[in-house]
Write a protein that holds these residues in place. Structure first.
Motif, PDB file in Angstrom:
ATOM      1  N   VAL A 167      41.198  31.187  36.910  1.00 23.19           N
ATOM      2  CA  VAL A 167      40.335  31.545  35.786  1.00 23.19           C
ATOM      3  C   VAL A 167      38.994  30.813  35.892  1.00 23.19           C
ATOM      4  CG1 VAL A 167      40.054  31.427  33.273  1.00 23.19           C
ATOM      5  CG2 VAL A 167      42.266  32.066  34.270  1.00 23.19           C
ATOM      6  N   GLN A 168      39.039  29.538  36.193  1.00 22.33           N
ATOM      7  CA  GLN A 168      37.805  28.749  36.290  1.00 22.33           C
ATOM      8  C   GLN A 168      36.928  29.221  37.448  1.00 22.33           C
ATOM      9  OE1 GLN A 168      39.825  25.027  36.594  1.00 22.33           O
ATOM     10  NE2 GLN A 168      40.443  25.090  34.428  1.00 22.33           N
ATOM     11  N   GLU A 169      37.544  29.550  38.562  1.00 23.56           N
ATOM     12  CA  GLU A 169      36.790  30.040  39.714  1.00 23.56           C
ATOM     13  C   GLU A 169      36.065  31.342  39.378  1.00 23.56           C
ATOM     14  OE1 GLU A 169      38.267  32.399  43.527  1.00 23.56           O
ATOM     15  OE2 GLU A 169      38.834  30.278  43.629  1.00 23.56           O
ATOM     16  N   LYS A 170      36.778  32.284  38.768  1.00 24.26           N
ATOM     17  CA  LYS A 170      36.168  33.570  38.421  1.00 24.26           C
ATOM     18  C   LYS A 170      35.143  33.413  37.299  1.00 24.26           C
ATOM     19  CE  LYS A 170      38.588  35.892  41.397  1.00 24.26           C
ATOM     20  NZ  LYS A 170      37.932  36.383  42.639  1.00 24.26           N
ATOM     21  N   GLY A 171      35.443  32.554  36.337  1.00 26.43           N
ATOM     22  CA  GLY A 171      34.544  32.386  35.209  1.00 26.43           C
ATOM     23  C   GLY A 171      33.235  31.730  35.580  1.00 26.43           C
ATOM     24  N   ARG A 172      33.239  30.858  36.568  1.00 25.45           N
ATOM     25  CA  ARG A 172      32.025  30.138  36.945  1.00 25.45           C
ATOM     26  C   ARG A 172      31.225  30.848  38.040  1.00 25.45           C
ATOM     27  NH1 ARG A 172      35.165  25.211  35.492  1.00 25.45           N
ATOM     28  NH2 ARG A 172      34.120  24.548  33.568  1.00 25.45           N
ATOM     29  N   ASP A 173      31.743  31.956  38.522  1.00 23.88           N
ATOM     30  CA  ASP A 173      31.067  32.717  39.578  1.00 23.88           C
ATOM     31  C   ASP A 173      30.220  33.816  38.937  1.00 23.88           C
ATOM     32  OD1 ASP A 173      30.221  34.153  41.749  1.00 23.88           O
ATOM     33  OD2 ASP A 173      32.224  34.497  42.585  1.00 23.88           O
ATOM     34  N   ALA A 174      28.913  33.554  38.814  1.00 28.18           N
ATOM     35  CA  ALA A 174      28.018  34.535  38.190  1.00 28.18           C
ATOM     36  C   ALA A 174      27.909  35.812  39.005  1.00 28.18           C
ATOM     37  CB  ALA A 174      26.636  33.919  37.990  1.00 28.18           C
ATOM     38  N   ASN A 175      28.228  35.759  40.286  1.00 25.57           N
ATOM     39  CA  ASN A 175      28.229  36.966  41.110  1.00 25.57           C
ATOM     40  C   ASN A 175      29.442  37.848  40.823  1.00 25.57           C
ATOM     41  OD1 ASN A 175      25.838  36.359  42.581  1.00 25.57           O
ATOM     42  ND2 ASN A 175      27.000  34.911  43.839  1.00 25.57           N
ATOM     43  N   PHE A 176      30.493  37.241  40.291  1.00 23.98           N
ATOM     44  CA  PHE A 176      31.706  38.000  39.968  1.00 23.98           C
ATOM     45  C   PHE A 176      31.654  38.574  38.560  1.00 23.98           C
ATOM     46  CE2 PHE A 176      35.999  38.207  38.159  1.00 23.98           C
ATOM     47  CZ  PHE A 176      36.598  39.088  39.055  1.00 23.98           C
ATOM     48  N   ALA A 225      39.995  44.549  33.283  1.00 21.74           N
ATOM     49  CA  ALA A 225      40.851  43.544  32.652  1.00 21.74           C
ATOM     50  C   ALA A 225      42.145  43.358  33.430  1.00 21.74           C
ATOM     51  CB  ALA A 225      41.161  43.947  31.209  1.00 21.74           C
ATOM     52  N   MET A 226      42.781  42.226  33.178  1.00 18.31           N
ATOM     53  CA  MET A 226      44.081  41.934  33.790  1.00 18.31           C
ATOM     54  C   MET A 226      44.784  40.849  32.989  1.00 18.31           C
ATOM     55  SD  MET A 226      43.514  39.311  36.977  1.00 18.31           S
ATOM     56  CE  MET A 226      45.279  39.044  36.904  1.00 18.31           C
ATOM     57  N   GLY A 227      46.069  40.628  33.294  1.00 16.64           N
ATOM     58  CA  GLY A 227      46.816  39.585  32.622  1.00 16.64           C
ATOM     59  C   GLY A 227      47.771  38.862  33.555  1.00 16.64           C
ATOM     60  N   PHE A 228      48.221  37.691  33.111  1.00 20.16           N
ATOM     61  CA  PHE A 228      49.290  36.935  33.763  1.00 20.16           C
ATOM     62  C   PHE A 228      50.390  36.668  32.735  1.00 20.16           C
ATOM     63  CE2 PHE A 228      45.672  35.277  36.419  1.00 20.16           C
ATOM     64  CZ  PHE A 228      46.102  35.783  37.633  1.00 20.16           C
ATOM     65  N   ILE A 282      48.435  47.941  38.913  1.00 17.58           N
ATOM     66  CA  ILE A 282      48.424  46.621  39.551  1.00 17.58           C
ATOM     67  C   ILE A 282      47.587  46.597  40.820  1.00 17.58           C
ATOM     68  CG2 ILE A 282      49.846  44.782  40.550  1.00 17.58           C
ATOM     69  CD1 ILE A 282      50.114  45.118  37.517  1.00 17.58           C
ATOM     70  N   GLU A 283      47.652  47.628  41.633  1.00 20.21           N
ATOM     71  CA  GLU A 283      46.880  47.641  42.874  1.00 20.21           C
ATOM     72  C   GLU A 283      45.384  47.618  42.589  1.00 20.21           C
ATOM     73  OE1 GLU A 283      47.858  47.179  45.992  1.00 20.21           O
ATOM     74  OE2 GLU A 283      49.816  46.810  45.059  1.00 20.21           O
ATOM     75  N   THR A 284      44.970  48.362  41.588  1.00 18.04           N
ATOM     76  CA  THR A 284      43.550  48.351  41.218  1.00 18.04           C
ATOM     77  C   THR A 284      43.151  46.984  40.680  1.00 18.04           C
ATOM     78  OG1 THR A 284      43.619  50.717  40.717  1.00 18.04           O
ATOM     79  CG2 THR A 284      41.779  49.449  39.805  1.00 18.04           C
ATOM     80  N   ILE A 285      44.035  46.363  39.914  1.00 16.46           N
ATOM     81  CA  ILE A 285      43.769  45.003  39.443  1.00 16.46           C
ATOM     82  C   ILE A 285      43.560  44.061  40.607  1.00 16.46           C
ATOM     83  CG2 ILE A 285      44.842  42.983  38.333  1.00 16.46           C
ATOM     84  CD1 ILE A 285      46.063  44.900  36.285  1.00 16.46           C
ATOM     85  N   ARG A 286      44.421  44.128  41.601  1.00 17.25           N
ATOM     86  CA  ARG A 286      44.289  43.258  42.775  1.00 17.25           C
ATOM     87  C   ARG A 286      42.940  43.463  43.446  1.00 17.25           C
ATOM     88  NH1 ARG A 286      49.021  40.981  44.977  1.00 17.25           N
ATOM     89  NH2 ARG A 286      50.956  41.585  43.907  1.00 17.25           N
ATOM     90  N   ASP A 287      42.530  44.712  43.583  1.00 17.25           N
ATOM     91  CA  ASP A 287      41.235  45.007  44.219  1.00 17.25           C
ATOM     92  C   ASP A 287      40.081  44.507  43.366  1.00 17.25           C
ATOM     93  OD1 ASP A 287      42.510  46.257  46.320  1.00 17.25           O
ATOM     94  OD2 ASP A 287      42.270  48.268  45.519  1.00 17.25           O
ATOM     95  N   ASN A 288      40.146  44.752  42.060  1.00 19.31           N
ATOM     96  CA  ASN A 288      39.045  44.363  41.170  1.00 19.31           C
ATOM     97  C   ASN A 288      38.865  42.849  41.096  1.00 19.31           C
ATOM     98  OD1 ASN A 288      38.452  47.020  40.457  1.00 19.31           O
ATOM     99  ND2 ASN A 288      39.673  46.973  38.579  1.00 19.31           N
ATOM    100  N   TRP A 289      39.975  42.129  41.184  1.00 17.88           N
ATOM    101  CA  TRP A 289      39.939  40.678  40.962  1.00 17.88           C
ATOM    102  C   TRP A 289      40.088  39.868  42.245  1.00 17.88           C
ATOM    103  CZ3 TRP A 289      39.059  38.581  36.077  1.00 17.88           C
ATOM    104  CH2 TRP A 289      38.986  39.507  35.037  1.00 17.88           C
ATOM    105  N   GLY A 290      40.172  40.529  43.375  1.00 20.67           N
ATOM    106  CA  GLY A 290      40.224  39.811  44.658  1.00 20.67           C
ATOM    107  C   GLY A 290      41.467  38.984  44.827  1.00 20.67           C
ATOM    108  N   ILE A 291      42.612  39.543  44.411  1.00 20.96           N
ATOM    109  CA  ILE A 291      43.879  38.806  44.503  1.00 20.96           C
ATOM    110  C   ILE A 291      44.718  39.334  45.661  1.00 20.96           C
ATOM    111  CG2 ILE A 291      46.014  38.183  43.292  1.00 20.96           C
ATOM    112  CD1 ILE A 291      44.494  38.589  40.667  1.00 20.96           C
TER     113      ILE A 291
END
Length: 291
Positions: A167-176, A225-228, A282-291
Motif C-alpha cells: 500500500v505504501q509503495e503504491k500510495g507514494r508512487d505519483a507515477n502510479f 479498485a482492489m481488495g485484500f 482478479i486477472e485484471t486486478i493483477r494487471d492494473n496493480w502490477g501484482i
C-alpha cells in the motif's frame, strides 16, 4: 436511585457532546446526513446506529489535511474501519515514527481503553505509522488507541507488513496514482472474531479473525479498485518476514470484500463507476496493480 440518576445524566451528557462535536464533523454518532468528511471517496458507508465517526486532521501551510477517519464501535472497543488517502500532500516522508501511544482525544474519556498494552495481542496499527509520515503530528495521531487492533505479534511484525508495504509503495508512487484511497480494518462482528484482549484499563477489545484492505486508485481521470482479505494468524512467519508474494493469494475484488465484511466501500463514487471498479476480475486486478 441517586446512583442510577447520576449515571443517566452522565450518559446523556456524553451523547450530547458526541452528537455535536467541536465543529459538527469531528465526532458524530449515527449521523443521518453526510458531512464534509463522510462524503470523501475513501470513506465507507456507516452503520445506521451504534457507532461513532471520528476524524483527525493536521495543518499543511494554510490547509487542513485529514490524517485519517474511522468508524468506532464502543460496544467492541474497536474501529469498524479506518480510511485515509495518499496524494500530493500526504505521500511525503518528513517525519519519524513517534511512538506516542495515547487514548484518542476525540473520544470521550468514558470510552478510553488505556494506551499501555493489550493483554492478548500486540498493539497493531490499522493506519500504519509509516502510512502517515508527511508530518510529525500526523504520525503521532496514528498512535491513538482507536487506530489500534489486538494483533498476533508475529502476524503484525512479519506478515501484515507485506500488505502494508504494498500500500505504501503504491500510495507514494505519483507515477502510479494521482490519489490512492485506502480503507483498512479488522472484522469485529459476531462469528468474525477470535475472542477478546484486555486493555491496560481492564476493558475488553475484540480480536479480529480477519483483516482487510480496500484500495481505490485514481490516475489520469480513471479509477480502478482492489481488495485484500487476510486471515489473522502468523502463517508460519514467526522469526522471519513474509515475502511480497504472499499478497497474491489474498486478492479479492471489492464486491467480494463487501460480501465478506458487510461494509459498503467507495459508495460515494458515481454509481456507474462504482459498479465497474468493484466487479473487476482478479486477472485484471493483477494487471492494473502490477501484482
Amino acid at each position: 436511585m441517586k446512583h442510577i440518576a447520576a449515571t443517566l445524566i452522565r450518559v446523556c451528557c456524553i451523547l450530547t457532546i458526541i452528537s455535536c462535536g467541536s465543529d459538527g464533523n469531528d465526532i458524530i454518532i449515527n449521523t443521518p446526513k453526510p458531512g464534509r468528511y463522510e462524503s470523501r471517496l475513501e470513506v465507507p458507508a456507516m452503520q445506521p446506529s451504534g457507532t461513532f465517526f471520528i476524524q483527525h486532521s493536521t495543518k499543511i501551510g494554510n490547509d487542513s489535511v485529514m490524517t485519517y477517519c474511522l468508524e468506532y464501535s464502543p460496544a467492541k472497543n474497536h474501529s469498524r474501519w479506518v480510511a485515509f488517502r495518499f496524494d500530493g500532500k500526504t505521500r511525503a516522508i518528513n517525519s519519524n515514527r513517534s511512538d506516542t501511544w495515547a487514548d484518542d482525544p476525540k473520544l470521550d474519556s468514558y470510552y478510553h481503553v488505556g494506551a499501555g498494552y493489550f493483554n492478548g495481542g500486540s498493539r497493531g496499527h490499522i493506519c500504519a505509522s509509516h502510512d502517515r509520515r508527511y508530518s510529525q503530528e500526523a504520525n503521532q495521531q496514528t498512535f491513538y488507541m482507536t487506530n489500534m487492533s489486538p494483533m498476533n505479534g508475529s502476524f503484525n511484525a512479519n506478515y501484515w507488513t507485506a500488505f502494508e508495504s504494498f500500500v505504501q509503495e503504491k500510495g507514494r508512487d505519483a507515477n502510479f496514482a494521482d490519489t490512492l484511497y485506502v480503507v483498512k480494518g479488522g472484522t469485529i462482528t459476531n462469528g468474525m472474531t477470535q475472542g477478546t484482549a484486555t486493555s491496560s484499563y481492564g476493558k475488553s477489545i475484540v480480536i479480529p479473525k480477519y483483516y482487510f484492505i480496500a484500495l481505490l486508485r485514481f490516475k489520469g481521470g480513471k479509477y480502478n479498485a482492489m481488495g485484500f482479505w487476510v486471515e489473522h494468524n502468523n502463517h508460519g512467519y514467526i522469526s522471519e518476514s513474509a515475502p511480497r508474494s504472499v499478497i497474491c493469494d489474498c486478492i479479492v475484488n471489492i464486491d467480494r470484500l463487501e460480501e465478506l465484511t458487510g461494509i459498503d466501500f467507495f459508495h460515494n463514487l458515481p454509481d456507474n463507476i462504482e459498479r465497474q471498479v468493484e466487479s473487476t476480475d482478479i486477472e485484471t486486478i493483477r494487471d492494473n496493480w502490477g501484482i
